[in-house]
Design a protein around this motif. Structure first.
Motif, PDB file in Angstrom:
ATOM      1  N   TRP A  66     -10.590 -12.310  20.772  1.00 10.84           N
ATOM      2  CA  TRP A  66     -11.880 -12.036  20.023  1.00 10.84           C
ATOM      3  C   TRP A  66     -12.563 -13.399  20.511  1.00 10.84           C
ATOM      4  CZ3 TRP A  66     -14.912 -14.527  16.183  1.00 10.84           C
ATOM      5  CH2 TRP A  66     -16.163 -13.554  15.891  1.00 10.84           C
ATOM      6  N   ILE A  67     -12.165 -14.594  20.355  1.00 10.46           N
ATOM      7  CA  ILE A  67     -13.066 -15.737  21.047  1.00 10.46           C
ATOM      8  C   ILE A  67     -13.178 -15.691  22.464  1.00 10.46           C
ATOM      9  CG2 ILE A  67     -12.852 -18.335  21.059  1.00 10.46           C
ATOM     10  CD1 ILE A  67     -11.075 -18.272  18.654  1.00 10.46           C
ATOM     11  N   ALA A  68     -12.268 -15.246  23.148  1.00  9.16           N
ATOM     12  CA  ALA A  68     -12.523 -15.173  24.582  1.00  9.16           C
ATOM     13  C   ALA A  68     -13.494 -14.054  25.005  1.00  9.16           C
ATOM     14  CB  ALA A  68     -11.226 -14.816  25.289  1.00  9.16           C
ATOM     15  N   ALA A  69     -13.609 -12.846  23.994  1.00  9.95           N
ATOM     16  CA  ALA A  69     -14.486 -11.855  24.518  1.00  9.95           C
ATOM     17  C   ALA A  69     -15.991 -12.452  24.578  1.00  9.95           C
ATOM     18  CB  ALA A  69     -14.313 -11.025  23.307  1.00  9.95           C
ATOM     19  N   ALA A  70     -16.247 -13.469  23.777  1.00  9.93           N
ATOM     20  CA  ALA A  70     -17.589 -14.201  23.641  1.00  9.93           C
ATOM     21  C   ALA A  70     -17.831 -15.090  24.920  1.00  9.93           C
ATOM     22  CB  ALA A  70     -17.600 -15.014  22.441  1.00  9.93           C
ATOM     23  N   GLY A  71     -16.755 -15.242  25.742  1.00 12.87           N
ATOM     24  CA  GLY A  71     -17.078 -15.984  27.095  1.00 12.87           C
ATOM     25  C   GLY A  71     -17.542 -17.447  26.884  1.00 12.87           C
ATOM     26  N   VAL A  72     -18.544 -17.980  27.620  1.00 16.84           N
ATOM     27  CA  VAL A  72     -18.828 -19.353  27.307  1.00 16.84           C
ATOM     28  C   VAL A  72     -19.740 -19.637  26.314  1.00 16.84           C
ATOM     29  CG1 VAL A  72     -18.539 -19.755  29.772  1.00 16.84           C
ATOM     30  CG2 VAL A  72     -21.032 -19.058  28.981  1.00 16.84           C
ATOM     31  N   ASP A  73     -20.113 -18.476  25.607  1.00 20.28           N
ATOM     32  CA  ASP A  73     -21.003 -18.768  24.673  1.00 20.28           C
ATOM     33  C   ASP A  73     -19.960 -19.239  23.230  1.00 20.28           C
ATOM     34  OD1 ASP A  73     -23.379 -18.114  25.733  1.00 20.28           O
ATOM     35  OD2 ASP A  73     -23.223 -16.101  25.512  1.00 20.28           O
ATOM     36  N   GLY A  74     -18.858 -18.725  23.370  1.00 24.02           N
ATOM     37  CA  GLY A  74     -17.908 -19.165  22.086  1.00 24.02           C
ATOM     38  C   GLY A  74     -18.227 -18.355  21.070  1.00 24.02           C
ATOM     39  N   ARG A  75     -17.824 -18.924  19.812  1.00 23.36           N
ATOM     40  CA  ARG A  75     -17.934 -18.444  18.473  1.00 23.36           C
ATOM     41  C   ARG A  75     -18.014 -19.527  17.630  1.00 23.36           C
ATOM     42  NH1 ARG A  75     -18.022 -12.609  19.052  1.00 23.36           N
ATOM     43  NH2 ARG A  75     -16.452 -11.867  20.348  1.00 23.36           N
ATOM     44  N   THR A  76     -18.909 -19.369  16.533  1.00 18.55           N
ATOM     45  CA  THR A  76     -19.102 -20.546  15.651  1.00 18.55           C
ATOM     46  C   THR A  76     -17.941 -20.161  14.263  1.00 18.55           C
ATOM     47  OG1 THR A  76     -20.623 -19.042  14.107  1.00 18.55           O
ATOM     48  CG2 THR A  76     -21.129 -20.478  15.941  1.00 18.55           C
ATOM     49  N   ARG A  77     -17.724 -21.132  13.578  1.00 21.17           N
ATOM     50  CA  ARG A  77     -16.718 -20.804  12.338  1.00 21.17           C
ATOM     51  C   ARG A  77     -17.498 -19.837  11.494  1.00 21.17           C
ATOM     52  NH1 ARG A  77     -12.679 -24.597  12.292  1.00 21.17           N
ATOM     53  NH2 ARG A  77     -13.064 -26.287  13.820  1.00 21.17           N
ATOM     54  N   ASN A  78     -18.840 -19.924  11.261  1.00 16.68           N
ATOM     55  CA  ASN A  78     -19.346 -18.842  10.427  1.00 16.68           C
ATOM     56  C   ASN A  78     -19.269 -17.562  10.898  1.00 16.68           C
ATOM     57  OD1 ASN A  78     -21.047 -18.710   8.008  1.00 16.68           O
ATOM     58  ND2 ASN A  78     -22.497 -17.964   9.545  1.00 16.68           N
ATOM     59  N   GLU A  79     -19.244 -17.483  12.309  1.00 14.86           N
ATOM     60  CA  GLU A  79     -19.282 -15.953  12.820  1.00 14.86           C
ATOM     61  C   GLU A  79     -17.800 -15.541  12.584  1.00 14.86           C
ATOM     62  OE1 GLU A  79     -22.368 -16.259  16.684  1.00 14.86           O
ATOM     63  OE2 GLU A  79     -20.304 -16.607  16.893  1.00 14.86           O
ATOM     64  N   ILE A  80     -16.831 -16.568  12.665  1.00 17.67           N
ATOM     65  CA  ILE A  80     -15.362 -16.012  12.498  1.00 17.67           C
ATOM     66  C   ILE A  80     -15.132 -15.505  10.837  1.00 17.67           C
ATOM     67  CG2 ILE A  80     -13.181 -16.951  12.381  1.00 17.67           C
ATOM     68  CD1 ILE A  80     -13.654 -18.758  14.658  1.00 17.67           C
ATOM     69  N   ARG A  81     -15.899 -16.247   9.948  1.00 22.73           N
ATOM     70  CA  ARG A  81     -15.796 -15.965   8.505  1.00 22.73           C
ATOM     71  C   ARG A  81     -16.455 -14.574   8.453  1.00 22.73           C
ATOM     72  NH1 ARG A  81     -18.525 -16.353   3.926  1.00 22.73           N
ATOM     73  NH2 ARG A  81     -20.806 -17.330   5.004  1.00 22.73           N
ATOM     74  N   GLU A  82     -17.411 -14.623   8.831  1.00 23.50           N
ATOM     75  CA  GLU A  82     -18.425 -13.269   8.799  1.00 23.50           C
ATOM     76  C   GLU A  82     -18.144 -12.116   9.538  1.00 23.50           C
ATOM     77  OE1 GLU A  82     -22.496 -14.125   8.707  1.00 23.50           O
ATOM     78  OE2 GLU A  82     -22.595 -15.454   6.964  1.00 23.50           O
ATOM     79  N   ASP A  83     -17.989 -12.446  10.670  1.00 21.56           N
ATOM     80  CA  ASP A  83     -17.873 -11.130  11.623  1.00 21.56           C
ATOM     81  C   ASP A  83     -16.372 -10.904  11.938  1.00 21.56           C
ATOM     82  OD1 ASP A  83     -20.508 -11.095  11.949  1.00 21.56           O
ATOM     83  OD2 ASP A  83     -20.552 -12.258  13.810  1.00 21.56           O
ATOM     84  N   TYR A  84     -15.603 -11.755  11.960  1.00 17.19           N
ATOM     85  CA  TYR A  84     -14.048 -11.526  12.180  1.00 17.19           C
ATOM     86  C   TYR A  84     -13.210 -11.591  10.855  1.00 17.19           C
ATOM     87  CZ  TYR A  84      -9.347 -12.090  14.139  1.00 17.19           C
ATOM     88  OH  TYR A  84      -7.963 -12.048  14.443  1.00 17.19           O
ATOM     89  N   CYS A  85     -13.446 -11.896  10.037  1.00 15.08           N
ATOM     90  CA  CYS A  85     -12.842 -12.000   8.576  1.00 15.08           C
ATOM     91  C   CYS A  85     -13.549 -11.181   7.759  1.00 15.08           C
ATOM     92  CB  CYS A  85     -12.484 -13.317   7.872  1.00 15.08           C
ATOM     93  SG  CYS A  85     -11.487 -14.369   9.142  1.00 15.08           S
TER      94      CYS A  85
END
Length: 469
Positions: free
Chosen positions: A403-422
């Protein structure tokens, strides 16, 4: 440069490998009917690469030692992980050296015993291939030792201690030599206290240790210290001397499913050196290293083992002492990992010392120098990263990494992990936080900054693992 042994003979130097060997070889020509050979073999090579990339990052300085040179010399002929071959040789050599060579940490006596716990998948791990390569080298160097002193079949503490228990009935005095205690069953050569226990299915040993009344865990804890396995129970045993190396193989899923927090807290598993491994190359029809190479390496190793076995206490050079002080701080300080990881790696400092002393002994040196500590420290760091990986759910880690890799060089923020992933689920967020920490520690995810209008936002991105191929 050649190295003199204790009697002034010159020992041939084996050049250590600066990196691990390549992971691919020429394709095979046979595949199942209806399968495109080229496509099938390309898929196999790709899977090998994928499995390698999932391992923790490895500093190639691990192989900058005499044993690393042996690993490099046979690496192109085995699918086994070079880390597996190296660790297996460390275990075998440490036991072969016997009870003479040792190091001290304060008032604690440390025999040169290393207990690798080799962790790899059933098929892609190629755990057995790595052991076979090390065993073949050791057999070329010490064939009698490998026959008489390497066993399998751990069942209980009593069974292990019995290998070192003398029969109270003395052997008859023939008038020429004093009567001596008999070794029960002739399990080890008379007067020999060296034993390597190899367990290809460590999961089975873990099951036996959990049985009520089984004393194996307690006996193993005593054996790691070296020496006395005696008890004062009703069925007392007298086993005042032992020099035991343990080498176990297990899959990540088996380990996670069978080890509990109480097992970790009990102190048995922090005696082991966990090492994640995987297959390195595609060798259909491989025959192993040529006999001439193995025999030559074995003859050299035999000379070094014989000379090194005469050593006693191993100290430090001035430079080695200065570096050890730094490493002692590094490995003797809590890492901030979750408790089960902290407990697993809590003996990192003494392991670094033991491994460095084996490197020194095989260089026929009675003092540990920086050239011995650097590869030892690199292997211990890899072991720490392996412990984190081994105690992390592979599927959860792979899912979050993808899921992190899918964002490419833009990456993911911890808030995105909390809201979008979890999806803001508290428990899922806590688990993802732990998995993310492991991915960062293992080098699979990097932490960076994303510029914005205000303060830069922390982001995590998937990275290529800097593991030597």
């Amino acid at each position: 440069m050649n190295t003199p042994d204790a009697s002034g003979r010159r020992l041939r130097a084996v050049t250590a490998a600066p990196t691990q060997p390549s992971t691919t070889t020429a394709p095979s020509t046979t595949t199942p009917a209806g399968t495109d050979p080229a496509a099938a073999e390309a898929a196999t090579v790709a899977e090998i690469s994928r499995a390698r990339s999932a391992l923790p990052a490895l500093d190639p300085v691990v192989f900058d030692c005499y044993l690393g040179g042996l690993v490099h010399a046979v690496a192109d002929y085995t699918e086994g992980d070079p880390v597996n071959v190296l660790a297996s040789l460390l275990c075998l050599c440490g036991v072969h050296l016997g009870q003479g060579p040792h190091v001290r940490a304060g008032d604690d006596f440390h025999p040169l015993l290393v207990w690798p716990l080799v962790i790899g998948r059933t098929n892609s791990g190629r755990k057995g291939a790595g052991w076979s390569s090390a065993k073949r080298l050791a057999t070329a160097a010490a064939p009698d030792f490998m026959v008489a002193n390497v066993r399998s079949g751990l069942t209980s503490g009593e069974g292990l201690a019995a290998m070192f228990t003398d029969d109270p009935d003395e052997a008859p005095d023939d008038g020429d030599t004093p009567a001596k205690p008999r070794r029960r069953g002739g399990r080890l050569p008379a007067g020999d206290r060296r034993l390597v226990v190899f367990e290809a299915e460590w999961a089975g040993v873990m099951e036996r240790m959990k049985r009520e009344g089984n004393s194996l865990s307690a006996t193993l804890r005593a054996a790691w210290e070296g020496g006395d396995l005696s008890t004062m129970a009703v069925t007392a045993r007298i086993a005042p001397e032992s020099h035991i190396g343990i080498l176990g193989h297990i899959t990540p899923d088996e380990f996670r499913s069978k080890v509990s927090r109480s097992d970790m807290a009990g102190g048995t598993y922090n005696r082991f050196l966990p090492l994640m491994v995987s297959r390195t190359r595609f060798l259909p029809g491989g025959q192993g290293a040529p006999d001439a190479i193995v025999k030559g390496l074995g003859a050299e190793l035999a000379e070094r083992l014989d000379a090194a076995g005469e050593l006693d206490s191993i100290g430090f050079t001035t430079a080695g002492d200065a570096l050890w002080r730094q490493l002692y701080v590094e490995f003797g300080t809590d890492t901030g990992d979750r408790p089960e990881v902290e407990q697993f790696i809590s003996r990192a400092a003494p392991y670094c010392l033991r491994i460095a002393a084996i490197h020194a002994a095989l260089d026929l040196a009675d003092a540990i120098d920086t050239r011995h500590l650097l590869p030892a420290a690199a292997l211990v760091r890899y072991s720490i990263a392996s412990a984190r990986t081994a105690l992390t759910d592979d599927q959860a880690a792979a899912k979050l990494l993808a899921w992190i890799a899918a964002a490419g060089v833009d990456g993911r923020t911890r808030n995105e992990i909390r809201e979008d992933y979890c999806h803001k689920h508290k428990r899922a967020t806590e688990e993802a936080r732990k998995v993310l920490a492991d991915l960062i520690d293992s080098g699979q995810v990097a932490v960076g900054k994303r510029p914005g209008k205000g303060r830069p936002t922390e982001v995590v991105t998937a990275v290529e693992i800097p593991r030597a191929s």
